[in-house]
Design a protein around this motif. Structure first.
Motif, PDB file in Angstrom:
ATOM      1  N   GLY A   1       5.609  -2.779  -2.116  1.00 51.17           N
ATOM      2  CA  GLY A   1       4.150  -2.056  -2.220  1.00 51.17           C
ATOM      3  C   GLY A   1       4.172  -1.649  -3.688  1.00 51.17           C
ATOM      4  N   PHE A   2       5.149  -1.507  -4.279  1.00 48.35           N
ATOM      5  CA  PHE A   2       5.228  -0.853  -5.787  1.00 48.35           C
ATOM      6  C   PHE A   2       5.341  -1.792  -6.742  1.00 48.35           C
ATOM      7  N   VAL A   3       5.142  -3.193  -6.803  1.00 47.69           N
ATOM      8  CA  VAL A   3       5.285  -4.251  -7.425  1.00 47.69           C
ATOM      9  C   VAL A   3       4.317  -3.920  -8.960  1.00 47.69           C
ATOM     10  N   GLU A  27       7.713   7.255  -5.354  1.00 50.70           N
ATOM     11  CA  GLU A  27       7.615   7.620  -6.460  1.00 50.70           C
ATOM     12  C   GLU A  27       7.610   8.987  -6.785  1.00 50.70           C
ATOM     13  N   LEU A  28       8.434   9.591  -7.746  1.00 50.31           N
ATOM     14  CA  LEU A  28       8.866  11.099  -7.800  1.00 50.31           C
ATOM     15  C   LEU A  28       8.196  11.518  -9.335  1.00 50.31           C
ATOM     16  N   SER A  29       7.504  12.465  -9.432  1.00 51.16           N
ATOM     17  CA  SER A  29       7.315  13.082 -10.635  1.00 51.16           C
ATOM     18  C   SER A  29       8.521  13.774 -11.278  1.00 51.16           C
ATOM     19  N   ALA A  30       8.628  13.611 -12.656  1.00 47.78           N
ATOM     20  CA  ALA A  30       9.895  13.980 -13.530  1.00 47.78           C
ATOM     21  C   ALA A  30      10.340  15.652 -13.236  1.00 47.78           C
ATOM     22  N   ASP A  31       9.245  16.381 -12.818  1.00 50.58           N
ATOM     23  CA  ASP A  31       9.581  17.773 -12.829  1.00 50.58           C
ATOM     24  C   ASP A  31       9.950  18.213 -11.312  1.00 50.58           C
ATOM     25  N   MET A  42       0.823  -1.159  -0.066  1.00 44.67           N
ATOM     26  CA  MET A  42      -0.058   0.003   0.010  1.00 44.67           C
ATOM     27  C   MET A  42       0.848   1.166  -0.114  1.00 44.67           C
ATOM     28  N   THR A  43       0.580   2.398  -0.828  1.00 48.07           N
ATOM     29  CA  THR A  43       1.466   3.466  -0.779  1.00 48.07           C
ATOM     30  C   THR A  43       0.163   4.733  -0.632  1.00 48.07           C
ATOM     31  N   SER A  44       1.041   5.588  -0.074  1.00 45.19           N
ATOM     32  CA  SER A  44       0.060   6.828   0.194  1.00 45.19           C
ATOM     33  C   SER A  44       0.598   8.059  -0.767  1.00 45.19           C
ATOM     34  N   VAL A  45      -0.429   8.935  -1.091  1.00 48.46           N
ATOM     35  CA  VAL A  45      -0.177   9.982  -1.922  1.00 48.46           C
ATOM     36  C   VAL A  45       0.318  11.332  -1.245  1.00 48.46           C
ATOM     37  N   SER A  46       1.318  11.858  -1.771  1.00 46.01           N
ATOM     38  CA  SER A  46       1.952  13.107  -1.283  1.00 46.01           C
ATOM     39  C   SER A  46       1.340  14.479  -1.870  1.00 46.01           C
ATOM     40  N   ARG A  79      14.188   4.810 -13.058  1.00 50.25           N
ATOM     41  CA  ARG A  79      13.988   6.378 -13.718  1.00 50.25           C
ATOM     42  C   ARG A  79      13.133   5.766 -15.072  1.00 50.25           C
ATOM     43  N   PHE A  80      12.127   6.409 -15.131  1.00 54.70           N
ATOM     44  CA  PHE A  80      11.281   6.336 -16.386  1.00 54.70           C
ATOM     45  C   PHE A  80      11.161   7.599 -16.907  1.00 54.70           C
ATOM     46  N   ASP A  81      10.271   7.849 -18.130  1.00 56.17           N
ATOM     47  CA  ASP A  81      10.114   9.165 -18.760  1.00 56.17           C
ATOM     48  C   ASP A  81       9.572  10.055 -17.895  1.00 56.17           C
ATOM     49  N   GLU A  82       8.573   9.938 -17.171  1.00 64.62           N
ATOM     50  CA  GLU A  82       7.830  10.919 -16.350  1.00 64.62           C
ATOM     51  C   GLU A  82       7.841  10.519 -14.934  1.00 64.62           C
ATOM     52  N   ARG A  83       8.387   9.644 -14.448  1.00 68.82           N
ATOM     53  CA  ARG A  83       8.310   9.083 -13.132  1.00 68.82           C
ATOM     54  C   ARG A  83       9.788   8.418 -12.610  1.00 68.82           C
ATOM     55  N   ALA A  84      10.062   8.439 -11.347  1.00 75.75           N
ATOM     56  CA  ALA A  84      11.045   7.789 -10.989  1.00 75.75           C
ATOM     57  C   ALA A  84      10.597   7.204  -9.663  1.00 75.75           C
ATOM     58  N   VAL A  85      11.493   5.859  -9.042  1.00 77.21           N
ATOM     59  CA  VAL A  85      11.166   5.317  -7.908  1.00 77.21           C
ATOM     60  C   VAL A  85      12.676   5.546  -7.302  1.00 77.21           C
TER      61      VAL A  85
END
Length: 190
Positions: free
Chosen positions: A19-21, A149-153, A1-5, A126-132
């Motif tokens: 939890g990110f599988v 999980e991080l947004s690219a910006d 389970m993950t929470s939103v920031s 790292r992916f196009d628009e996200r990173a973990v």
């Protein structure tokens, strides 16, 4: 389970790495580029093998992989001492070398593997628009590890982008076909 920031932080989700599988499958499926930096991530590779192969089979995708340098005896010694599965670390890293060499043979990607010699304090995907970003514990005790999980910006994603460029300058670059020689050299009796 993950929470939103809150969106302003750039952190989209926080939770235990395990939890990110399912999220990783989505990230891999939607990406055109993937940059991986980890010690061996055997379970991650096993969990996402089909998604990784589907990613590589698509036109226009790229994969960069950063793995520990098996020939860096100081690094391998430190990794072995730090993790509860320490004595297995060299074999697990060698398995990761062989895994990515097989992918390169089958998909012509990745074209090279980057071998790092510094002790890692985190892993990143790292992916196009996200990173973990996944943290490591400072102790050898096995525990649930936090991931973000991080947004690219975001500032953290920009840090990872700069970190990737710096790693390319510091790491040894090897073609996948050269990895068996690195494994052999590292495992020869000294």
């Amino acid at each position: 389970m993950t929470s939103v920031s809150p969106a302003s932080s750039g952190i989209v989700r926080v939770g235990p790495f395990a939890g990110f599988v399912h999220r990783f499958d989505d990230l891999i499926a939607s990406a055109t580029q993937m940059v991986l930096y980890f010690i061996h991530s055997r379970r991650w590779r096993e969990n996402h093998d089909a998604a990784i192969k589907a990613f590589l089979a698509r036109e226009g995708t790229s994969l960069d992989v950063f793995l520990p340098d098996l020939e860096s005896h100081e690094l391998m010694f430190s990794l072995e001492k730090h993790f509860d599965d320490g004595p297995l670390i060299p074999a697990l890293v060698a398995d990761a070398y062989r895994y990515f060499a097989r992918l390169a043979r089958d998909y012509q990607k990745p074209a090279q593997i980057w071998l790092f010699g510094r002790y890692p304090t985190y892993s990143f995907y790292r992916f196009d628009e996200r990173a973990v970003l996944a943290l490591y514990s400072n102790t050898a005790t096995k525990k649930e590890l936090p991931a973000f999980e991080l947004s690219a910006d975001s500032m953290l994603s920009r840090f990872l982008a700069t970190e990737t460029e710096d790693l390319r300058k510091e790491c040894r670059r090897r073609g996948p076909e050269e990895l068996e020689a690195v494994i052999s050299s590292a495992t020869e009796p000294g």
